[in-house]
Design an enzyme around this catalytic site. Structure first.
Site, PDB file in Angstrom:
ATOM      1  CB  CYS A 259      43.929  32.838  42.153  1.00 27.09           C
ATOM      2  SG  CYS A 259      43.569  32.980  40.388  1.00 27.09           S
ATOM      3  CG  HIS A 612      45.661  36.833  40.730  1.00 29.93           C
ATOM      4  ND1 HIS A 612      45.792  35.507  41.076  1.00 29.93           N
ATOM      5  CD2 HIS A 612      45.899  37.549  41.866  1.00 29.93           C
ATOM      6  CE1 HIS A 612      46.104  35.424  42.354  1.00 29.93           C
ATOM      7  NE2 HIS A 612      46.169  36.646  42.860  1.00 29.93           N
TER       8      HIS A 612
END
EC number: 3.4.19.12
Length: 685
Positions: A259, A612
């Site tokens: 990510c 994330h």
């Protein structure tokens, strides 16, 4: 501490309270944060950053060793340091394995669509200090797991010393050697096949050019069913506009904790000038800049052809219950058929090139034909050229951005210098233009001004910068029992910029002033005259794209970082006029200091070791904001963007015609140039 002598005397009980998650709280204050379990008895207490009950327990009982139940650190109060070694029986290793087994029973809550987010110690693992019957199975599981590990370890040692164990070990070694020989043979066969394909591709065509002008023959297809034929006939009678994907609204599939890479690639592709310079690089005509595979499969045409089927496979994903019209705003959710482009798992050329991969990826993302891309080639190129990011570990987006731009700059410089004779003039000119954009789009200059307190003499040094790392005010670094006042839950971006450019006093007499030492001869054996001084950083030249890195970490305890989860208030328009040197303000127009928000990189989670990354990007083609969350893309408003917990901010200057650089006559005096770091030093009386 590498060796702690107190660990050798450690004897753990099999029914220790640390194996029961319900007892992971302080016995005095019942807090679950920073819980330390004594390894001598069943006592559990909080650390020194809460109520310091663990230290009080050591002072009362003299038990030196304690383990943090979530981070699994071991601390010795007699040695006053963290313990790295283990006792001869390996009890600490087995204890950590047992605790991981207990915590592993709740990891299913963190799995989301094939991706597991490793939360911090203060995440979902926290169990309320309630005495319920649910804790008994967990304790029995931990005890069973620990006994199984002890038994397996004993049996393994006994089996290795037996004759059968030695024979099995020798057989395993022979099998490994045979497997290595087979792998070497397979590698040789692949190399021979690759060379054969190169020779066939470089051979002249056997058919004449006249035959190539004829239309290709019919292609054999599978017989369609009755329902399929009806749909095709209806589509032929009622032709409709083909579903399209908005340019730039293309998701990047997460290939395993990637990510951080996806968010940075989305931001770079949405920076218009950066994107356009790489889109202008055509690998089919720039053969020397981007060395291709000789079979020609690395070229990307307007639509996937049969010759590129080995490199790119197209997968058609049907979305249920959607109309076959309209633009795709969130990875193909509003169209009946979205196309996913899957890159080859190896780079498309023999010579690994980040510039080539950026060109290919940007061209696909802004073609308006793909809703989702699996960037395998880009990932493997990063692994090959930036070894620090190899593997599927969690990485920092800011570090990846700096390393990626540095490698791209090195690649462009090496192509323009080492192969200058082989590259045509037009391609050399194109390479220089791209290199100029990469070098200047984020490049700015800082004025470092040091003022001597004794004689008020000012020495100015010009230093380059590519981003500004902004620290939070001091009140966010002072932690008292983990409590942050309500009036400090928000921070202004302008306050952080003001802290960056504020005047700070240098500690002690450490500054050798040129004015104070001007009458001193160089051959004079006496030491230099040192004096007190003040230092201030001001912006001397503004970049085209301003990168603001918010340093969201603070030290809590020894060698432990934690994230500052404070919301930073930032506006869509940023004025940099208050943070520039005064001489620049009088020589430039006020519009030169105005910046518009272009992208925001956000970190989700409570610690930088896990979490994330997502990105909010402004689409210049469509004039809207889009939230890029790997393969999922959603259109959002600018109000939603300004409410995010920003980690990296990207601002683009409105007018780039005027050069936001201070003219030389404003800083008159001596000029010193350094070829090593390209810094210029000016001194003022």
């Amino acid at each position: 501490m590498d060796r702690c002598k107190h660990v050798g005397r450690l004897r753990l009980a099999q029914d220790h309270s640390i194996l029961n998650p319900q007892k992971w709280c302080c016995l005095q204050c019942a807090t679950t944060e920073s819980a330390w379990a004594c390894l001598k008895c069943s006592h559990v207490a909080c650390g020194r950053y809460i109520e310091d009950h663990a230290l009080k327990h050591f002072e009362e009982t003299g038990h030196p060793l304690a383990m943090e139940v979530r981070d699994l650190y071991v601390f010795c109060y007699l040695c006053k340091d963290y313990v790295l070694n283990d006792n001869p029986e390996g009890d600490l290793k087995l204890l950590r394995s047992s605790l991981l087994a207990v915590r592993g029973q709740k990891q299913d809550l963190l799995a989301r669509r094939g991706r597991t987010l490793r939360s911090t110690a203060a995440g979902e693992d926290v169990v309320p200090p309630q005495r319920t019957p649910q804790g008994q199975p967990q304790m029995l599981t931990a005890l069973w797991y620990r006994r199984q590990r002890l038994l397996a370890k004993t049996l393994r040692l006994w089996f290795q010393k037996s004759s059968r164990g030695r024979a099995q070990l020798e057989q395993r070694r022979q099998e490994e050697a045979l497997e290595r020989k087979k792998e070497a043979a397979r590698q040789r066969r692949r190399e021979v096949k690759r060379r054969l394909l190169e020779e066939l591709a470089s051979a002249p065509p056997r058919k004449s050019a006249r035959l190539l002008l004829h239309a290709p023959g019919p292609v054999a297809v599978r017989p369609a069913t009755l329902a399929t034929s009806r749909r095709l006939s209806a589509a032929a009678l009622n032709p409709r506009r083909q579903p399209a994907v908005a340019p730039g609204v293309t998701g990047l599939r997460n290939l395993g904790n990637t990510c951080y890479m996806n968010s940075i690639l989305q931001v770079l592709s949405h920076l218009q000038k950066f994107r356009e310079c790489f889109l202008n690089l055509d690998p089919s005509t720039s053969e020397h800049l981007f060395p291709q595979a000789t079979n020609g499969k690395a070229q990307l045409s307007g639509r996937p052809a049969s010759s590129s089927a080995a490199e790119l496979s197209v997968r058609s994903v049907r979305a249920q219950g959607c109309e076959p019209q309209g633009l795709c705003w969130s990875s193909g959710a509003s169209i009946s058929r979205s196309l996913e482009l899957i890159q080859n798992k190896e780079p498309s050329s023999k010579h690994i090139s980040l510039c080539h991969e950026l060109h290919t990826l940007f061209r696909v993302m802004w073609s308006g034909k793909w809703a989702l891309v699996s960037p395998f080639a880009m990932l493997h190129s990063v692994w090959s050229l930036i070894p620090a990011f190899r593997g599927y570990d969690q990485q920092d987006a800011q570090e990846f951005l700096c390393e990626l731009l540095h490698k791209v700059q090195q690649e462009l410089e090496s192509e323009g210098s080492t192969r200058r004779i082989l590259i045509p003039f037009s391609q050399r000119k194109l390479t220089k233009q791209v290199l100029k954009v990469v070098n200047t789009i984020f490049h700015g200059q800082l004025l470092s001004q040091v003022t001597c307190i004794s004689c008020n003499y000012k020495s100015n040094t010009i230093e380059p910068f590519w981003d500004l790392s902004l620290e939070f005010p001091e009140r966010y670094h002072c932690i008292e029992k983990g409590f942050v006042p309500l009036n400090q839950t928000e921070c202004l971006l302008t306050e952080m910029l003001a802290k960056f450019t504020e005047t700070e006093a240098l500690e002690g007499r450490i500054y050798a002033c040129d004015q104070c030492n001007s009458k001193r001869r160089k051959s004079n054996p006496k030491p230099l005259v040192l004096s007190e001084a003040r230092k201030q950083l001001m912006i001397y030249r503004l970049p085209q794209v301003l990168r603001l890195h918010l340093k969201r970490f603070r030290w809590s305890g020894r060698n432990h970082r934690e994230k500052i989860g404070v919301h930073v208030i930032f506006d869509q328009v940023l004025t940099m006029e208050p943070y520039c040197c005064r001489d620049m303000l009088s020589s430039l127009d006020k519009e030169t200091f105005a910046y518009d928000l272009s992208a925001v990189v956000m970190h989700h989670g409570k610690g930088f070791g896990s979490g994330h990354y997502t990105a909010y990007c402004y689409n210049t083609e469509g004039g809207f904001w889009v939230h890029c969350n790997d393969s999922k893309l959603d259109v959002c408003s600018v109000e939603e963007v300004c409410k995010t917990q920003a980690y990296i901010l990207f601002y683009t200057r409105r007018t780039v015609q005027g050069s936001a650089k201070l003219s030389e006559p404003h800083l008159q005096a001596q000029v010193h140039s350094s070829s090593k770091d390209e810094r210029r030093t000016y001194t003022l009386p």
